[in-house]
Design a protein around this motif. Structure first.
Motif, short mmCIF file in Angstrom:
data_model
loop_
_atom_site.label_atom_id
_atom_site.label_comp_id
_atom_site.label_asym_id
_atom_site.label_seq_id
_atom_site.Cartn_x
_atom_site.Cartn_y
_atom_site.Cartn_z
N GLY A 1 3.48 16.99 7.53
CA GLY A 1 4.08 16.35 8.61
C GLY A 1 3.29 15.14 9.12
O GLY A 1 3.61 14.43 10.06
N ARG A 2 2.13 14.66 8.31
CA ARG A 2 1.36 13.59 8.72
C ARG A 2 2.02 12.37 8.38
O ARG A 2 1.76 11.46 9.05
N GLN A 3 3.10 12.15 7.52
CA GLN A 3 3.75 10.89 7.20
C GLN A 3 5.18 11.27 7.60
O GLN A 3 5.80 12.52 7.35
N LYS A 4 5.96 10.37 7.76
CA LYS A 4 7.36 10.43 8.17
C LYS A 4 8.41 9.85 7.33
O LYS A 4 7.95 9.39 6.22
N TYR A 5 9.90 10.13 7.42
CA TYR A 5 10.78 9.60 6.72
C TYR A 5 11.97 9.18 7.66
O TYR A 5 11.64 9.55 8.70
N SER A 6 12.77 8.51 7.07
CA SER A 6 13.74 7.98 8.06
C SER A 6 14.56 9.01 8.83
O SER A 6 14.78 10.12 8.48
N ALA B 1 3.29 2.37 -4.24
CA ALA B 1 2.17 2.96 -3.23
C ALA B 1 0.97 3.26 -3.99
O ALA B 1 -0.30 2.96 -3.47
N GLU B 2 1.19 3.62 -5.41
CA GLU B 2 -0.04 4.23 -6.15
C GLU B 2 -1.03 2.93 -6.39
O GLU B 2 -2.15 3.03 -6.55
N THR B 3 -0.45 1.70 -6.49
CA THR B 3 -1.21 0.40 -6.86
C THR B 3 -1.94 -0.04 -5.40
O THR B 3 -2.92 -0.74 -5.61
N THR C 1 -1.26 -0.53 6.39
CA THR C 1 0.34 -0.67 7.04
C THR C 1 1.17 -0.45 5.74
O THR C 1 2.26 0.05 5.94
N LEU C 2 0.65 -1.20 4.75
CA LEU C 2 1.72 -1.07 3.55
C LEU C 2 1.88 0.39 2.87
O LEU C 2 2.95 0.88 2.66
N VAL C 3 0.64 1.13 2.79
CA VAL C 3 0.59 2.56 2.33
C VAL C 3 1.65 3.23 3.34
O VAL C 3 2.45 3.99 2.72
N ARG C 4 1.44 3.21 4.62
CA ARG C 4 2.38 3.86 5.61
C ARG C 4 3.68 3.47 5.38
O ARG C 4 4.70 4.39 5.12
N GLN C 5 4.35 2.10 5.20
CA GLN C 5 5.69 1.83 5.16
C GLN C 5 6.06 2.36 3.53
O GLN C 5 7.28 2.56 3.77
N VAL C 6 5.42 1.90 2.61
CA VAL C 6 6.02 2.24 1.26
C VAL C 6 6.21 3.81 1.05
O VAL C 6 7.12 4.46 0.67
#
Ligand SMILES: [Fe+2]
Ligand SMILES: [Fe+2]
Length: 336
Positions: free
Chosen positions: A114-119, A97-99, A44-49
Motif C-alpha cells: 500500500g505504499r505506492q498507488k495505482y489509478s 522504472a528499473e533504469t 518523481t519519475l519513480v513514483r509516476q512510472v
C-alpha cells in the motif's frame, strides 16, 4: 551522453549539473538513465512510472474476471488479447522504472504493502458485460488523453514506452466502442445495460485525470521538468470534448446535467466529479481496493517458486540463460 563534471566551475558542480540538466529539458531533448539528474526528479519519475505500471497490472483484474463469461468466442478472444496487452504495458513500464535504479521486486512490494498507488478507476467493480465496452471506450479513452502527451515526456525510457503503449490503447478504445455500438443495435435490455454502465463509469473516468489544478501541488514542478506537459484540468477538458460527440453517435446520455456546449470558450462546460469520493478511493476506501491488492499479493506469493527456480537455473548455468549450451549444439551456432 553522460554529463561530465567540470570542477573549475564557479557555480559549483551541483549548480552546473543542474543548469545542464535543465537546458536539455528546455530544448525538449530527453534525459537518459546515465545522465545526471536531480534526486527529486528521479523520485518523481519513480513514483509516476511505478504508479503507471501498477495501474496496468491491477487494471487487468476488472476485465480479467469476465474472460470466462464472454458471450461468444470472438468476444473472448478480443478481451483476452486486450487484457494481455495490459500485462505487456506493465512490463514495459517496470523496465523503464528499473533504469532509474529500482527493481521490480521493490516496486511490487511497495504496491502490495500500500505504499505506492495505482489509478483510482480500477477500484470500481465491473457488474455487466457492457462494462467491458465502457472501460475500453471511457477508461482507455481517458488513458489515451493522459498518455499521448507523455510520449514527449523528458525521461527517454518512459517516453519511448509510451509510444508503443499508446498504439495499443487506441485499439482498446476502438474495441470497447465497437462492443457498445453492437449492444446498442440489440435489444432494449442491452441498450439499458449500456446506459447503466456509462452512468457508473462516467464520473470515475473524469477522476482519472487527478484532482483539479488548484489542488494538484506537484503539477508546476512536473511541468518545469517536462515530466508533465498539460495540467489535469486541460486533459479533463480534452476528454469531455472528445467524448460528447462519441456518446451522441452511440445514443447514450452522459449523466451530467451541467454538460453544455460553451460557444464563447469553444468547449463544453461540465460538472465536477465527487472529489470527496475520489480522495476516499485514493486513501484505500473504494469499493474494491482491498480485493484488488489482495488478489495481486496472492499472485505474487503464488509466483515465488517460479522466481526462485529462475534464479537457481541462472546460478546453475552461470547466468547465461542457456545461451552457452545453445551455441554448443551440433551446428555450432546459436539457434536464435
Ligand atoms: Fe494499458
Ligand atoms: Fe488499455
Amino acid at each position: 551522453m553522460p554529463v561530465v563534471v567540470e570542477p573549475e566551475s564557479q557555480a559549483g558542480p551541483e549548480a552546473e549539473l543542474e543548469a545542464r540538466f535543465q537546458a536539455v529539458i528546455d530544448r525538449k531533448d530527453r534525459i537518459e538513465p546515465r545522465d545526471w539528474m536531480p534526486d527529486a526528479y528521479r523520485r518523481t519519475l519513480v513514483r509516476q512510472v511505478a504508479q503507471h505500471a501498477h495501474s496496468e497490472i491491477i487494471g487487468m483484474q476488472p476485465e480479467g474476471g469476465w474472460i470466462g463469461r464472454a458471450p461468444s468466442l470472438r468476444r473472448k478472444a478480443i478481451l483476452l488479447a486486450k487484457v494481455q496487452d495490459e500485462a505487456g504495458h506493465g512490463l514495459y513500464l517496470y523496465s523503464a522504472a528499473e533504469t532509474l535504479g529500482v527493481s521490480r521486486q521493490e516496486l511490487t512490494e511497495a504496491l502490495i504493502s500500500g505504499r505506492q498507488k495505482y489509478s483510482s478507476i480500477f477500484n470500481y467493480p465491473t457488474l455487466s458485460y457492457a462494462d467491458m465496452g465502457t472501460i475500453g471506450w471511457l477508461v482507455d479513452g481517458a488513458a489515451i488523453c493522459n498518455q499521448v502527451p507523455l510520449c514527449r515526456t523528458s525521461f527517454g525510457p518512459y517516453g519511448r514506452a509510451m509510444i508503443r503503449i499508446c498504439k495499443e490503447e487506441s485499439f482498446h478504445q476502438r474495441q470497447g466502442y465497437e462492443l457498445l455500438t453492437t449492444m446498442m443495435r440489440g435489444t432494449d435490455e442491452q441498450r439499458a445495460m449500456v446506459q447503466e454502465s456509462v452512468d457508473r463509469f462516467w464520473w470515475p473516468s473524469l477522476m482519472m485525470f487527478g484532482p483539479p489544478d488548484d489542488e494538484s501541488p506537484n503539477t508546476a514542478q512536473s511541468m518545469a521538468w517536462g515530466v508533465k506537459t498539460h495540467t489535469n484540468d486541460e486533459l479533463r477538458q480534452r476528454f469531455v470534448d472528445m467524448s460528447v460527440p462519441q456518446a451522441k453517435a452511440l445514443g447514450v446520455t452522459l449523466p451530467d446535467p451541467d454538460l453544455v456546449w460553451n460557444e464563447e470558450r469553444g468547449a463544453h462546460d461540465f460538472g465536477q466529479p465527487d472529489w470527496a469520493e475520489f480522495w476516499e478511493v485514493v486513501k484505500g476506501n473504494g469499493p474494491c481496493n482491498a480485493q484488488r491488492v489482495a488478489h495481486r499479493k496472492k499472485a505474487w506469493d503464488d509466483g515465488a517458486w517460479v522466481r526462485e527456480a529462475a534464479l537457481a537455473f541462472a546460478a546453475h548455468d552461470g547466468g547465461t540463460g542457456g545461451a552457452a549450451e545453445d551455441a554448443d549444439d551440433t551446428t555450432g551456432k546459436a539457434t536464435t
